[in-house]
Enzyme design. Structure first.
Site, mmCIF file in Angstrom:
data_model
loop_
_atom_site.group_PDB
_atom_site.id
_atom_site.type_symbol
_atom_site.label_atom_id
_atom_site.label_comp_id
_atom_site.label_asym_id
_atom_site.label_seq_id
_atom_site.Cartn_x
_atom_site.Cartn_y
_atom_site.Cartn_z
ATOM 1 N N TYR A 1 0.858 -1.184 0.000
ATOM 2 C CA TYR A 1 0.000 0.000 0.000
ATOM 3 C C TYR A 1 0.885 1.222 0.000
ATOM 4 C CZ TYR A 1 -3.282 3.514 1.857
ATOM 5 O OH TYR A 1 -4.060 4.636 2.050
ATOM 6 N N LYS B 1 5.638 9.552 8.450
ATOM 7 C CA LYS B 1 5.517 9.031 9.823
ATOM 8 C C LYS B 1 6.653 9.491 10.762
ATOM 9 C CE LYS B 1 3.000 5.097 7.939
ATOM 10 N NZ LYS B 1 1.632 5.044 8.430
ATOM 11 N N ASP C 1 9.393 2.511 -1.092
ATOM 12 C CA ASP C 1 8.431 3.250 -0.269
ATOM 13 C C ASP C 1 8.725 2.901 1.201
ATOM 14 O OD1 ASP C 1 4.782 3.427 -0.002
ATOM 15 O OD2 ASP C 1 6.418 4.298 1.161
HETATM 16 P P1 KE4 Z 1 -0.290 8.556 4.426
HETATM 17 O O1 KE4 Z 1 -0.815 9.280 3.216
HETATM 18 O O2 KE4 Z 1 -1.369 7.764 5.133
HETATM 19 O O3 KE4 Z 1 0.530 9.463 5.361
HETATM 20 O O4 KE4 Z 1 0.820 7.485 3.946
HETATM 21 C C1 KE4 Z 1 0.421 6.523 2.999
HETATM 22 C C2 KE4 Z 1 1.373 5.340 3.067
HETATM 23 C C3 KE4 Z 1 2.340 5.207 2.080
HETATM 24 N N1 KE4 Z 1 3.218 4.182 2.099
HETATM 25 C C4 KE4 Z 1 3.189 3.264 3.100
HETATM 26 C C5 KE4 Z 1 4.187 2.145 3.092
HETATM 27 C C6 KE4 Z 1 2.231 3.366 4.145
HETATM 28 O O5 KE4 Z 1 2.227 2.435 5.139
HETATM 29 C C7 KE4 Z 1 1.307 4.422 4.130
HETATM 30 C C8 KE4 Z 1 0.238 4.578 5.193
HETATM 31 N N2 KE4 Z 1 0.146 3.553 6.162
HETATM 32 C C9 KE4 Z 1 -1.157 3.279 6.722
HETATM 33 C C10 KE4 Z 1 -0.984 2.205 7.783
HETATM 34 N N3 KE4 Z 1 -1.064 0.917 7.253
HETATM 35 C C11 KE4 Z 1 -1.825 4.504 7.259
HETATM 36 C C12 KE4 Z 1 -3.037 4.239 8.117
HETATM 37 C C13 KE4 Z 1 -4.281 4.784 7.494
HETATM 38 O O6 KE4 Z 1 -4.450 4.640 6.270
HETATM 39 O O7 KE4 Z 1 -5.094 5.355 8.269
#
Ligand code: KE4
Length: 432
Positions: free
Chosen positions: A147, A270, A242
């Site tokens: 993801y 993060k 990523d």
């Molecule tokens: P954000 O746009 O949510 O800050 O980051 C997206 C993203 C991109 N790449 C990786 C590897 C990620 O894990 C994420 C976001 N992680 C999720 C947790 N599995 C965010 C939690 C959520 O969607 O509320």
């Protein structure tokens, strides 16, 4: 008739659903993967969070990996307060942005320059555009179960919220946008070779989580990463790691240093914001200089490099940059993962785990190993839902989805781990 007094969280959820779609600002928070109503939190300190009913929990979500130092780490909170008293933002350059970009470039293999953005999604979306602009090509390769945020071009067979909700992609993503995205099996060489044999000269970039955390925790295999590095280099495509989740979690140099493989671009989020809204992408200078205003590839953001988020990020990186930090985190991760496996075994429950420093994946499956999306989906999601609630009742907050990762922080000390393992021992016996 005496009305049953709902917990404040349940009341809050009813109110929220009136004005926020699904009552949450991010789907995974709605507990659809585990059932029941989401818990509303009021405060956090160290490894623990407190809900609006005053109930304490040991937290293994940690704002999805941001809180590697635990909640409200004093140095980070102080950095935020100090900056907030000066200014909240300018929409103009500040010295702190250069300091953060310099720190990131200094720690991450192959990173000469960095652009700060506001989320992981913005980072991956921008990195894809840059890769396509730099190569002049359109094809993107991603992997099932990885993801990368809710980027249109990558929202197909994704992990995390999309996987949990069982939506293989999403309505609203035009056919044309995903036409140039290939979705291969993670950790499998045959599909990589076949794809590059057939399309190599048309591939702009391969993007993957080098340590996947959105289909549960599944590290890439060294041979898989090596092959991706070879095939992208040979075909003039870019390799994008990523590391929004794994960056500064598995080590100060991220997964790239952990595996000894240098990508062309890396995306971050993060931890580099200490829990505040931030993202970043960086890489080779000859690629990054294609970004506006130096080059033609447009990318922008009102709050990019916001001084409060940058101050928190610098404080977070300062706390990481000590020799013992990752040694201790890895040791605690090992203690916890081993204890969980032992607890499942004594309850005769089938459990597989994957782990790297600071990350543990739990898979309630009889499979002997979980190495890709197909393996991960053999997890018994109903059993996980029971485990989630059995642990919640015992004051331990796991991810409200079977396809996420447990995050261990520096604040999860031995006592915290012991309490957690007691809860797992009881919970496994309850759900078997
Ligand atoms: P954000 O746009 O949510 O800050 O980051 C997206 C993203 C991109 N790449 C990786 C590897 C990620 O894990 C994420 C976001 N992680 C999720 C947790 N599995 C965010 C939690 C959520 O969607 O509320």
């Amino acid at each position: 008739m005496k009305m049953l007094k709902l917990p404040k969280s349940a009341e809050a959820y009813i109110q929220a659903q009136r004005v926020i779609p699904g009552g949450v600002n991010s789907p995974v928070r709605a507990f659809q993967g585990v059932g029941g109503d989401p818990v509303y939190f009021a405060s956090g300190s160290g490894a623990r969070v407190t809900d609006i009913d005053g109930q304490d929990y040991i937290d293994y979500v940690g704002s999805w990996g941001c809180m590697i130092h635990g909640h409200s780490a004093p140095a980070i909170s102080q950095a935020v307060k100090t900056q907030a008293e000066r200014a909240l933002g300018f929409g103009a350059p500040t010295l702190q942005e250069t300091a953060l970009a310099t720190r990131l470039a200094g720690h991450l293999p192959g990173v000469d320059a960095v652009r700060l953005v506001n989320s992981g999604t913005e980072a991956t979306m921008s990195a894809l555009r840059l890769a396509r602009g730099f190569t002049g090509r359109d094809l993107i390769v991603k992997f099932k179960g990885c993801y990368h945020g809710h980027v249109d071009a990558l929202l197909l067979g994704a992990g995390s919220g999309v996987l949990t909700l069982g939506i293989p992609g999403s309505p609203g993503v035009p056919e044309g946008v995903v036409r140039d995205t290939l979705n291969l099996a993670y950790n499998q060489l045959d599909e990589v070779d076949a794809t590059f044999d057939a399309h190599g000269p048309r591939i702009a970039a391969v993007i993957l989580e080098p340590i996947a955390g959105n289909m549960g925790c599944i590290p890439a295999q060294a041979e898989f990463l090596k092959r991706l590095r070879e095939r992208t280099k040979d075909s003039g495509s870019l390799l994008i790691f990523d590391e929004v989740m794994s960056g500064f979690r598995v080590g100060i140099g991220g997964a790239a240093a952990h595996f000894g493989i240098t990508p062309d671009l890396v995306t971050l989020g993060k931890i580099i914001g200490g829990g505040l809204p931030i993202g970043a992408f960086g890489g080779r200078r000859d690629i990054m200089q294609h970004l506006a205003p130096e080059g033609p590839v447009y990318q922008a953001g009102t709050l990019s490099g916001n001084p409060i988020a940058v101050a928190a990020g610098l404080a977070s990186l300062d706390l990481l940059d000590t020799p013992k930090f990752y040694e201790q985190l890895a040791a605690h991760t090992e203690t916890l993962a081993t204890g969980i496996k032992d607890a499942a075994a004594s309850a005769c429950l089938p459990l597989q785990t994957n782990q790297v420093c600071g990350m543990i994946g739990l898979f309630l499956t009889r499979k002997s190993a979980v190495q890709n999306f197909a393996d991960a989906t053999t997890s018994d999601t109903e059993a996980y839902a029971k485990l989630f609630h059995a642990m919640l009742r015992r004051g331990v907050y796991l991810a409200p989805s079977a396809f996420e990762t447990m995050f261990v922080s520096a604040a999860h000390d031995q006592d915290t781990l012991d309490t957690t393992l007691e809860a797992f021992n009881a919970a496994f016996k309850e759900i078997r």
